[in-house]
Design a protein around this motif. Structure first.
Motif, PDB file in Angstrom:
ATOM      1  N   ALA A 257       0.833  -1.208   0.000  1.00 32.99           N
ATOM      2  CA  ALA A 257       0.000   0.000   0.000  1.00 32.99           C
ATOM      3  C   ALA A 257       0.865   1.254   0.000  1.00 32.99           C
ATOM      4  CB  ALA A 257      -0.927  -0.008   1.212  1.00 32.99           C
ATOM      5  N   ALA A 258       1.931   1.267   0.798  1.00 37.32           N
ATOM      6  CA  ALA A 258       2.834   2.418   0.819  1.00 37.32           C
ATOM      7  C   ALA A 258       3.529   2.581  -0.523  1.00 37.32           C
ATOM      8  CB  ALA A 258       3.861   2.250   1.935  1.00 37.32           C
ATOM      9  N   GLN A 259       3.860   1.469  -1.167  1.00 39.41           N
ATOM     10  CA  GLN A 259       4.511   1.535  -2.483  1.00 39.41           C
ATOM     11  C   GLN A 259       3.544   2.087  -3.529  1.00 39.41           C
ATOM     12  OE1 GLN A 259       7.932   0.525  -3.135  1.00 39.41           O
ATOM     13  NE2 GLN A 259       7.388   1.823  -4.888  1.00 39.41           N
ATOM     14  N   VAL A 260       2.249   1.785  -3.394  1.00 39.34           N
ATOM     15  CA  VAL A 260       1.252   2.329  -4.316  1.00 39.34           C
ATOM     16  C   VAL A 260       1.213   3.854  -4.214  1.00 39.34           C
ATOM     17  CG1 VAL A 260      -1.225   2.465  -4.815  1.00 39.34           C
ATOM     18  CG2 VAL A 260      -0.162   0.243  -4.390  1.00 39.34           C
ATOM     19  N   GLN A 261       1.261   4.385  -3.000  1.00 38.39           N
ATOM     20  CA  GLN A 261       1.267   5.839  -2.825  1.00 38.39           C
ATOM     21  C   GLN A 261       2.485   6.460  -3.509  1.00 38.39           C
ATOM     22  OE1 GLN A 261       1.869   7.344   1.208  1.00 38.39           O
ATOM     23  NE2 GLN A 261       0.261   8.869   0.866  1.00 38.39           N
ATOM     24  N   GLU A 262       3.633   5.838  -3.330  1.00 38.77           N
ATOM     25  CA  GLU A 262       4.851   6.320  -3.976  1.00 38.77           C
ATOM     26  C   GLU A 262       4.710   6.261  -5.503  1.00 38.77           C
ATOM     27  OE1 GLU A 262       8.707   7.682  -4.533  1.00 38.77           O
ATOM     28  OE2 GLU A 262       7.762   7.423  -2.560  1.00 38.77           O
ATOM     29  N   THR A 263       4.105   5.206  -6.006  1.00 38.01           N
ATOM     30  CA  THR A 263       3.935   5.039  -7.446  1.00 38.01           C
ATOM     31  C   THR A 263       2.995   6.095  -8.019  1.00 38.01           C
ATOM     32  OG1 THR A 263       4.351   2.661  -7.276  1.00 38.01           O
ATOM     33  CG2 THR A 263       3.166   3.420  -9.224  1.00 38.01           C
TER      34      THR A 263
ATOM     35  N   GLU B  64      -6.000  15.321 -10.135  1.00 35.71           N
ATOM     36  CA  GLU B  64      -5.204  16.517  -9.901  1.00 35.71           C
ATOM     37  C   GLU B  64      -6.039  17.781 -10.080  1.00 35.71           C
ATOM     38  OE1 GLU B  64      -2.223  18.453  -8.553  1.00 35.71           O
ATOM     39  OE2 GLU B  64      -1.656  16.423  -9.160  1.00 35.71           O
ATOM     40  N   ARG B  65      -6.929  17.787 -11.072  1.00 31.75           N
ATOM     41  CA  ARG B  65      -7.739  18.964 -11.319  1.00 31.75           C
ATOM     42  C   ARG B  65      -8.780  19.198 -10.215  1.00 31.75           C
ATOM     43  NH1 ARG B  65      -9.391  17.589 -15.963  1.00 31.75           N
ATOM     44  NH2 ARG B  65     -11.585  17.119 -15.620  1.00 31.75           N
TER      45      ARG B  65
ATOM     46  N   PRO C 178      -2.133  12.034  -4.211  1.00 29.71           N
ATOM     47  CA  PRO C 178      -1.439  11.778  -2.932  1.00 29.71           C
ATOM     48  C   PRO C 178       0.059  11.612  -3.137  1.00 29.71           C
ATOM     49  CG  PRO C 178      -3.349  10.347  -3.195  1.00 29.71           C
ATOM     50  CD  PRO C 178      -3.124  11.003  -4.518  1.00 29.71           C
ATOM     51  N   SER C 179       0.803  11.874  -2.090  1.00 32.68           N
ATOM     52  CA  SER C 179       2.251  11.688  -2.118  1.00 32.68           C
ATOM     53  C   SER C 179       2.722  11.280  -0.736  1.00 32.68           C
ATOM     54  CB  SER C 179       2.949  12.980  -2.554  1.00 32.68           C
ATOM     55  OG  SER C 179       2.664  14.037  -1.653  1.00 32.68           O
ATOM     56  N   PRO C 180       3.874  10.592  -0.629  1.00 35.84           N
ATOM     57  CA  PRO C 180       4.402  10.184   0.672  1.00 35.84           C
ATOM     58  C   PRO C 180       4.641  11.397   1.572  1.00 35.84           C
ATOM     59  CG  PRO C 180       5.536   9.033  -1.095  1.00 35.84           C
ATOM     60  CD  PRO C 180       4.699  10.084  -1.749  1.00 35.84           C
ATOM     61  N   GLY C 181       4.298  11.251   2.834  1.00 37.55           N
ATOM     62  CA  GLY C 181       4.477  12.335   3.796  1.00 37.55           C
ATOM     63  C   GLY C 181       3.327  13.306   3.858  1.00 37.55           C
ATOM     64  N   LEU C 182       2.350  13.156   2.964  1.00 37.54           N
ATOM     65  CA  LEU C 182       1.180  14.034   2.953  1.00 37.54           C
ATOM     66  C   LEU C 182      -0.083  13.195   3.092  1.00 37.54           C
ATOM     67  CD1 LEU C 182      -0.196  16.829   2.441  1.00 37.54           C
ATOM     68  CD2 LEU C 182      -0.281  16.161   0.027  1.00 37.54           C
ATOM     69  N   LEU C 183      -0.888  13.489   4.078  1.00 38.33           N
ATOM     70  CA  LEU C 183      -2.173  12.814   4.255  1.00 38.33           C
ATOM     71  C   LEU C 183      -3.234  13.613   3.509  1.00 38.33           C
ATOM     72  CD1 LEU C 183      -4.032  10.693   5.534  1.00 38.33           C
ATOM     73  CD2 LEU C 183      -4.243  12.209   7.524  1.00 38.33           C
ATOM     74  N   LEU C 184      -3.749  13.032   2.433  1.00 37.21           N
ATOM     75  CA  LEU C 184      -4.784  13.687   1.649  1.00 37.21           C
ATOM     76  C   LEU C 184      -6.152  13.370   2.226  1.00 37.21           C
ATOM     77  CD1 LEU C 184      -5.827  15.257  -0.820  1.00 37.21           C
ATOM     78  CD2 LEU C 184      -5.758  13.080  -2.087  1.00 37.21           C
ATOM     79  N   MET C 185      -6.963  14.424   2.440  1.00 38.08           N
ATOM     80  CA  MET C 185      -8.350  14.276   2.880  1.00 38.08           C
ATOM     81  C   MET C 185      -9.230  15.108   1.950  1.00 38.08           C
ATOM     82  SD  MET C 185      -7.794  14.531   7.034  1.00 38.08           S
ATOM     83  CE  MET C 185      -6.751  15.985   6.918  1.00 38.08           C
TER      84      MET C 185
ATOM     85  N   LEU D 227     -16.610  12.512   4.111  1.00 41.28           N
ATOM     86  CA  LEU D 227     -15.208  12.810   4.375  1.00 41.28           C
ATOM     87  C   LEU D 227     -14.372  11.617   3.930  1.00 41.28           C
ATOM     88  CD1 LEU D 227     -12.913  14.496   5.684  1.00 41.28           C
ATOM     89  CD2 LEU D 227     -13.434  13.300   7.837  1.00 41.28           C
ATOM     90  N   PHE D 228     -13.428  11.860   3.030  1.00 42.16           N
ATOM     91  CA  PHE D 228     -12.544  10.814   2.520  1.00 42.16           C
ATOM     92  C   PHE D 228     -11.134  11.060   3.039  1.00 42.16           C
ATOM     93  CE2 PHE D 228     -15.948  11.446  -0.537  1.00 42.16           C
ATOM     94  CZ  PHE D 228     -16.399  10.152  -0.766  1.00 42.16           C
ATOM     95  N   VAL D 229     -10.506  10.003   3.548  1.00 42.21           N
ATOM     96  CA  VAL D 229      -9.145  10.079   4.087  1.00 42.21           C
ATOM     97  C   VAL D 229      -8.326   8.973   3.430  1.00 42.21           C
ATOM     98  CG1 VAL D 229      -7.732  10.108   6.176  1.00 42.21           C
ATOM     99  CG2 VAL D 229     -10.104  10.900   6.279  1.00 42.21           C
ATOM    100  N   PHE D 230      -7.111   9.313   2.964  1.00 41.13           N
ATOM    101  CA  PHE D 230      -6.303   8.366   2.193  1.00 41.13           C
ATOM    102  C   PHE D 230      -4.933   8.155   2.849  1.00 41.13           C
ATOM    103  CE2 PHE D 230      -9.172  10.478  -0.811  1.00 41.13           C
ATOM    104  CZ  PHE D 230      -9.838   9.377  -1.335  1.00 41.13           C
ATOM    105  N   PRO D 231      -4.858   7.269   3.861  1.00 40.63           N
ATOM    106  CA  PRO D 231      -3.562   6.982   4.512  1.00 40.63           C
ATOM    107  C   PRO D 231      -2.694   5.969   3.760  1.00 40.63           C
ATOM    108  CG  PRO D 231      -5.442   6.693   6.004  1.00 40.63           C
ATOM    109  CD  PRO D 231      -5.967   6.710   4.616  1.00 40.63           C
ATOM    110  N   PHE D 232      -3.279   5.209   2.817  1.00 46.11           N
ATOM    111  CA  PHE D 232      -2.545   4.173   2.069  1.00 46.11           C
ATOM    112  C   PHE D 232      -1.886   3.181   3.026  1.00 46.11           C
ATOM    113  CE2 PHE D 232      -3.162   7.346  -1.105  1.00 46.11           C
ATOM    114  CZ  PHE D 232      -3.212   6.671  -2.306  1.00 46.11           C
ATOM    115  N   ALA D 233      -2.711   2.482   3.807  1.00 44.73           N
ATOM    116  CA  ALA D 233      -2.194   1.518   4.780  1.00 44.73           C
ATOM    117  C   ALA D 233      -2.857   0.150   4.662  1.00 44.73           C
ATOM    118  CB  ALA D 233      -2.385   2.061   6.196  1.00 44.73           C
ATOM    119  N   GLY D 234      -3.763  -0.056   3.693  1.00 44.31           N
ATOM    120  CA  GLY D 234      -4.451  -1.335   3.564  1.00 44.31           C
ATOM    121  C   GLY D 234      -5.813  -1.305   4.237  1.00 44.31           C
ATOM    122  N   ARG D 235      -6.749  -2.117   3.709  1.00 43.87           N
ATOM    123  CA  ARG D 235      -8.138  -2.058   4.156  1.00 43.87           C
ATOM    124  C   ARG D 235      -8.309  -2.349   5.645  1.00 43.87           C
ATOM    125  NH1 ARG D 235     -11.738  -6.064   4.621  1.00 43.87           N
ATOM    126  NH2 ARG D 235     -10.499  -7.460   3.305  1.00 43.87           N
TER     127      ARG D 235
END
Length: 819
Positions: free
Chosen positions: A566-572, A593-594, A599-606, A617-625
């Protein structure tokens, strides 16, 4: 000819040369060492582990007067015990070991002892007439429950634990550890070797496998097998995807690729998807239908064996399979592996890719077929992880007292035990190295009396301490029920499926069949079936040639993405713009993007979105279900403590969604501040309803520990509903009258560790707090948010099918944002 030369000659006759790590393994074995062979799939681990015992036997035979072929075959102690996690792997391993021994002139009796074993093999295993026994953890424990089998293990030379990475992270691995501790008591010089292809924590794996004080030899000499990953790109990647929207739309492309080679293995992640893909392929199959087969764990052994035989003799064009064929089964005739959907883990894909061209020196290749547009990013991330050598770790459980209680009853059946001696024995295992005397006494008290709340019920008094101080089982009913229930694999109330005129097909879960009525049709084992009657936990069916039918669903069908992947997906997503998969995803990412940001590593996108159906409210930590499910409950609880509210929750591998009944007034700093590890356990326990989670965990724990014994042969099996009622009643009785019962405490701990993943959650929250957070307010659902919103719609009451509503919403968004 020397034994070593004879073995080398056998390699040469097959066109092989012993690899350096294989020769190293043989030297270590002959020197009396133990260790772990960690090399890529298809590199020759089996021969590395088996070559030592073969050489040892050849040397011993060379010193005797009689030729090897005339050696007496009287009952004798077992030489090699081979433990495998899968029955299919056991059958394949038995065949391979037997053929090798025969080719070297060793008249060894090799047999398997599993649930699929023949009556002959079971008789040989019990009668002390074997040189090599291949078995599973469950069948080994069953053997240990018979006093007469102890002499068979008295001079055991070697134990090989195959696919150790598959066992070590579960209670089956703990069961294996306990069985090994018993074998080492009988044979102190026993050598133990583990085999693994995909492990990220080798030191921990060695500690879990080997006894304390033994210096492990980790052999990793073989080069990583070259493996290429190719994605079958869809013709059009929609910008607002949802789960399964691609799926069978790729059928034509998959069929074309299947016929570019002779034999393929097509893997799915669930049994239901295996049934669906087999059905879809069968409907367009251009060859004889007998060249297409199905293989998964719920099918009857005869059905599975037929598919395995077809792979060995290359008579099958394609087998649709699940994890039932994941592990080291040797099918050299397989030319291609196809993965349907995300593999959800690097190790799993490596295992599956290794099933093709399973020959030393061959390269591996896997064709990945997405069922969801965002799985393209997962494939690209997996390719990067493989190139970087990233493999997931497997953490062995600690102090699972239900497994220990089961083992104690097993040992009591197998001749009895003295409590102090067995205490010291089990403490030699990694799982119970920290077991204290007080907890041990509670385990003994549990198997002898049932504990304070159950001591007045005779069925829970299973073990008796005799006058000589030895604990034994005397009741024949207790013995029979215990042997029927040995093991740690959870069961969800399976119902056997049989033809009305005889012949079994396998089993499906009771929850599915209970919804069917006589004459309803369903697809199972690659056939269209009509239910005739449901009687005594058996579904009697007849074959139907034409028509439609629903496909069974099995519990646990949703496989979570590993946290590493999951972390690698965020990086990708943030940095990869060149891989074929990410180039295909560019239209989707451009819209993301528009409307918001990528998302990017080190940034929690909400993202906070207001729609006609409410605020989300959507939160994207990229840590698995699994981590996201707990995190969603935690954040909902903490938001609810600030202001009373009710939330609907939805989670997937990339993030989670909270849908409040009362709109939230929040900003990035507030939400970021609520995602703190402070007070984690208390808030998580309240937000996720720890009591109910513990109740659910208790049913499996109670079964393993022996509180929910199975029905005796000849009596009607207990239904899932009866088991649930029994476990619920026991949970309530113990909670009221014995709240400190060891199994209740274990249920609460496993609810925290397994369901809520507290340890991982603490690390995740610390990582999120160390980074930054951004709260975007897009004008509509974004491509990342849409799948979460679509999953949330499943719980809504509607007369329309879920996929119809989701497709309409996706098409509306596509038109709105088409550029």
């Amino acid at each position: 000819m020397t034994p070593r030369a004879r073995l080398d000659q056998w390699f040469t006759a097959r066109g092989w040369t012993p690899l350096p790590f294989q020769r190293q393994a043989w030297r270590h074995y002959l020197a009396g060492d133990s260790g772990l062979i960690h090399t890529p799939t298809g590199s020759g681990k089996t021969l590395a582990a088996f070559g030592g015992p073969l050489l040892e036997a050849l040397v011993e035979n060379a010193k005797t007067a009689l030729p090897t072929s005339r050696r007496a075959r009287a009952p004798r102690p077992l030489r090699v015990l081979w433990i495998t996690p899968l029955r299919a792997l056991a059958a394949d391993t038995t065949r391979a070991l037997s053929e090798t021994a025969d080719a070297l002139g060793l008249p060894w009796a090799v047999a398997q002892r599993t649930g699929d074993a023949s009556a002959r093999d079971k008789r040989l295993a019990r009668g002390g007439e074997l040189d090599v026994l291949v078995t599973t953890p469950e069948s080994l424990s069953l053997l240990l429950s018979y006093p007469e089998t102890a002499p068979m293990f008295a001079d055991l030379r070697c134990v090989v634990v195959d696919e150790w990475h598959e066992l070590m992270g579960s209670k089956r691995g703990v069961q294996t550890q306990l069985a090994l501790s018993r074998l080492r008591r009988w044979s102190p010089s026993l050598r133990t070797w583990g085999l693994s292809a995909t492990l990220g924590n080798l030191d921990e794996a060695c500690r879990a496998l080997l006894p304390p004080g033994v210096a492990p030899h980790v052999l990793s000499g073989a080069r990583p097998r070259t493996m290429t990953l190719e994605t079958l790109l869809p013709a059009d990647v929609v910008r607002f995807p949802w789960s399964g929207h691609l799926g069978l739309s790729q059928l034509a492309g998959v069929l074309e690729r299947l016929f570019t080679v002779r034999t393929s293995l097509l893997f799915t992640n669930t049994r239901a998807h295996a049934e669906l893909w087999h059905q879809a392929l069968a409907s367009v199959w251009p060859e004889d239908a007998s060249t297409l087969a199905l293989h998964h764990g719920s099918l009857d052994p005869a059905v599975r064996h037929q598919a395995e035989a077809g792979l060995r003799d290359a008579s099958l064009r394609c087998v649709v399979a699940t994890s039932s064929l994941d592990l080291g089964v040797d099918f050299p005739s397989v030319d291609q592996v196809v993965q349907i959907g995300s593999p959800k883990g690097v190790a799993r894909l490596l295992q599956r890719a290794g099933r093709a061209r399973h020959r030393p020196g061959e390269t591996g290749h896997v064709l990945c077929v997405p069922t969801h547009a965002l799985e393209l990013a997962e494939y690209a991330a997996t390719r990067t992880a493989i190139a970087d050598g990233v493999v997931e770790t497997r953490r062995p459980p600690r102090l699972p007292l239900d497994v220990l209680a089961q083992h104690c009853v097993t040992v009591a059946l197998g001749g009895g035990f003295e409590a102090d001696a067995l205490f010291e024995e089990v403490r030699t295992t990694d799982a119970f190295a920290s077991l204290d005397a007080a907890t041990w006494q509670r385990v003994i008290d549990f198997i002898v009396r049932g504990g304070d709340a159950l001591e007045h019920y005779p069925e829970y008094r299973r073990v008796v301490r005799d006058a000589d101080g030895v604990h034994r089982v005397h009741d024949r009913t207790v013995a029979l029920r215990h042997r029927l229930s040995i093991g740690t694999i959870a069961s969800d109330g399976n119902v056997a499926v049989k033809f009305l005129r005889g012949g079994g097909l396998g089993s499906v879960e009771e929850a599915f069949l209970s919804r069917l009525r006589p004459r309803d049709r369903f697809r199972f084992a690659g056939r269209l079936l009509e239910l005739v009657k449901l009687q005594d936990m058996t579904a009697y069916v007849r074959l139907v040639k034409q028509g439609d039918g629903i496909v069974p669903r099995w519990m646990g069908g949703r496989m979570p993405l590993s946290s590493r992947l999951a972390a690698q997906v965020q990086e990708t997503l943030a940095n990869d713009r060149h891989s074929p998969e990410m180039q295909a995803l560019q239209p989707l990412l451009a819209v993301q993007e528009r409307l918001s940001r990528v998302p990017s590593p080190g940034l929690l996108l909400m993202e906070l979105v207001r729609r006609r159906d409410g605020q989300h409210l959507f939160v994207f930590p990229f840590a698995g279900r699994r981590a996201h499910e707990g995190l969603a409950a935690l954040l909902a609880w903490r938001l609810g403590q600030r202001e009373a509210n009710t939330f609907s929750l939805s989670a997937n591998d990339l993030g989670f969604m909270l849908s409040p009944q009362v709109p939230l007034t929040v900003d990035a700093d507030l939400l970021h501040g609520l995602l703190t590890p402070d007070g984690l356990i208390d808030d998580l326990a309240r937000g996720a309803n720890l009591g109910e989670l513990a109740r659910r965990q208790f049913r499996g724990i109670a079964r393993v520990a022996g509180l929910l014994p199975p029905s005796l042969p000849g009596r009607m099996p207990r239904s899932l509903r009866q088991l649930q009622a029994s476990s619920g009643l026991l949970f309530d009785v113990l909670s009221q009258h014995d709240p400190d019962h060891l199994l209740l405490a274990l249920a609460r701990r496993e609810a925290l560790e397994d369901d809520l993943q507290v340890a991982g959650m603490d690390a995740l929250l610390s990582r999120l707090r160390a980074g930054t957070a951004a709260l975007e307010r897009p004008e509509s659902l974004t491509p990342l948010a849409f799948p979460l919103w679509a999953d949330g719609m499943r719980a809504q009451l509607s007369t329309e099918a879920w996929h119809v509503r989701v497709r309409r919403a996706a098409e509306q968004l596509e038109r709105r944002h088409a550029r």
